[in-house]
Design an enzyme around this catalytic site. Structure first.
Site, PDB file in Angstrom:
ATOM      1  N   SER A 152       0.792  -1.241   0.000  1.00  0.00           N
ATOM      2  CA  SER A 152       0.000   0.000   0.000  1.00  0.00           C
ATOM      3  C   SER A 152       0.820   1.284   0.000  1.00  0.00           C
ATOM      4  O   SER A 152       0.234   2.367  -0.009  1.00  0.00           O
ATOM      5  CB  SER A 152      -0.951   0.008   1.196  1.00  0.00           C
ATOM      6  OG  SER A 152      -2.039  -0.854   0.959  1.00  0.00           O
ATOM      7  N   LYS A 154      -0.133   3.811  -2.547  1.00  0.00           N
ATOM      8  CA  LYS A 154      -1.148   4.854  -2.386  1.00  0.00           C
ATOM      9  C   LYS A 154      -0.539   6.246  -2.225  1.00  0.00           C
ATOM     10  O   LYS A 154      -1.254   7.249  -2.342  1.00  0.00           O
ATOM     11  CB  LYS A 154      -2.065   4.513  -1.212  1.00  0.00           C
ATOM     12  CG  LYS A 154      -2.878   3.232  -1.453  1.00  0.00           C
ATOM     13  CD  LYS A 154      -3.852   2.959  -0.319  1.00  0.00           C
ATOM     14  CE  LYS A 154      -4.736   1.739  -0.635  1.00  0.00           C
ATOM     15  NZ  LYS A 154      -4.143   0.466  -0.209  1.00  0.00           N
ATOM     16  N   SER A 214      -6.122   3.168   4.339  1.00  0.00           N
ATOM     17  CA  SER A 214      -5.630   2.306   3.263  1.00  0.00           C
ATOM     18  C   SER A 214      -6.757   1.604   2.504  1.00  0.00           C
ATOM     19  O   SER A 214      -6.627   0.451   2.078  1.00  0.00           O
ATOM     20  CB  SER A 214      -4.661   1.248   3.824  1.00  0.00           C
ATOM     21  OG  SER A 214      -3.755   0.830   2.846  1.00  0.00           O
ATOM     22  N   LYS A 245       2.828   6.447   5.402  1.00  0.00           N
ATOM     23  CA  LYS A 245       1.935   5.379   4.954  1.00  0.00           C
ATOM     24  C   LYS A 245       2.456   4.003   5.353  1.00  0.00           C
ATOM     25  O   LYS A 245       3.646   3.720   5.241  1.00  0.00           O
ATOM     26  CB  LYS A 245       1.785   5.428   3.419  1.00  0.00           C
ATOM     27  CG  LYS A 245       0.764   4.452   2.865  1.00  0.00           C
ATOM     28  CD  LYS A 245      -0.649   4.877   3.198  1.00  0.00           C
ATOM     29  CE  LYS A 245      -1.682   3.826   2.834  1.00  0.00           C
ATOM     30  NZ  LYS A 245      -1.680   2.672   3.768  1.00  0.00           N
TER      31      LYS A 245
END
Length: 386
Positions: free
Chosen positions: A69, A72, A124, A232
């Site tokens: 992720s 992202k 997420s 993140k």
């Protein structure tokens, strides 16, 4: 003749300031040479100074990896730069059904794009990422992936390729710790992105319900590390634990990427501490710093003070300070009239062979001329004042 004098002065100043540089010209400064200074479990990692873009530490940082992720990060910055943040996004069947982490968007649910950006960076949400991609990509996830890849190409990153907006494992979807560090630093310079990733709790509407969605940030670094302000988390079984972190101390912001790291929280903190202690920001050029007293031709004063318009520096280790050099370009003299703040030259900072940046050199004051037209101008100005 004036151009020749300018060249001679520039050459002389360049030779003067470049003496330390010549002594170290054969040295190779590679952040991976310091990898043994910090012991971490991450398979690959990179630490970057956000302001300057200098990579301070690397461990196999150019190895292509699954990044889960952390994908992202680029999804968010592409969405932010699209200029569509206030537009309404409708959740498609494709977004509604996407697997993995989710904020449970309902089929046909409408959300503002900016709220979906919060949803992907705090919780997420793969459904939110797909909805973003379809909206910004004109209805096509593939077109959005093309936009993602165009962005990394624009940034000069060659070890990365994206095929989806969320980071679920897929053939041809990969990046490197180095590329992700550069991308993260780029994104953190965007004030909207920076505000999103440091947010601990965000409420967004929940269509059809009497209460809001309350999204708490999954990033434990925001709670565990003093000064943390992003970025993140990421995990898939194949990618392992991945983390992008950032923190600011004494006006300096660093970002770190660790990939496939079972000790991601501790290793990220360790690397941030390393960056803040081992590297200091050397402000080689300071705003309003006096650089020269420049002779003035046909002016009401003989000399004018020349100062740097802005500050300019670079993060360096103690033993690297001699690799910093400045190159000043100024004429031998300037002709009046001169306006306060007028550019009369420039100063460029180098580290080793790398150009760091250039700052304008400006006049600190205005100087009137003594020639016929200057005197006439002053006479007429005084006449009209009366």
């Amino acid at each position: 003749m004036r151009k020749r004098r300018w060249f001679i002065l520039s050459l002389a100043l360049a030779m003067l300031f470049s003496m330390p540089f010549q002594a170290f010209a054969k040295e190779t400064w590679n952040p991976e040479q310091f990898a043994k200074e910090v012991s971490i479990a991450a398979e690959t990692a990179a630490l970057i100074d956000v302001q300057s873009g200098r990579v301070l530490y690397g461990k196999d940082m150019n190895k292509q990896m699954r990044i889960a992720s952390l994908t992202k990060i680029i999804t968010a910055i592409v969405a932010i730069e699209s200029g569509k943040l206030e537009e309404t996004v409708t959740t498609s069947k494709n977004a509604y059904r996407v697997e993995g982490s989710s904020i449970y968007l309902a089929l046909g649910e409408k959300q503002k794009l900016i709220d979906l950006v919060y949803a992907i960076m705090l919780r997420s949400g793969n459904d939110a990422a797909t909805a973003i991609a379809e909206h910004v990509g004109g209805g096509s996830v593939q077109k959005f992936a093309d936009m993602m890849n165009a962005k990394v190409k624009e940034l000069g990153l060659t070890g990365t390729h994206f095929v989806n907006p969320h980071g679920l494992d897929a053939p041809g979807h990969y990046s490197t710790a180095y590329d992700m560090a550069v991308l993260t630093a780029y994104a953190l310079r965007n004030p909207i992105f920076a505000e999103v990733v440091k947010t601990k709790v965000k409420r967004i509407p929940w269509e059809g319900k009497e209460w809001d969605r309350v999204m708490r940030n999954k990033n434990k670094m925001l709670y565990r590390y003093a000064g943390a302000d992003g970025v993140k988390t990421g995990y898939t079984e194949s990618a392992g634990r991945c983390l992008a972190s950032s923190a600011t101390k004494d006006g300096r912001q660093l970002a770190v990427i660790v990939l496939n790291d079972r000790n991601d929280w501790d290793d990220s903190a360790k690397l941030l501490n390393y960056g803040f202690t081992k590297y200091q920001y050397a402000e080689s050029v300071k705003a309003n710093e006096l650089v020269a007293d420049l002779p003035v031709k046909k002016g009401t004063v003989e000399k004018v003070k020349i100062v740097a318009k802005d500050s300019l520096g670079y993060p360096v280790r103690e033993e690297e300070r001699t690799l910093l050099r400045k190159e000043v370009k100024l004429p031998e003299q300037i002709k009046a009239p001169v306006q306060e703040g007028e550019k009369v030259g420039e100063i460029t900072l180098y580290f080793d062979r790398k150009k760091i940046g250039t700052v304008d050199l400006i006049s600190q004051e205005s100087v009137e001329g003594t020639g016929f037209f200057s005197n006439l101008q002053r006479f007429l100005k005084g006449l009209f004042k009366e």
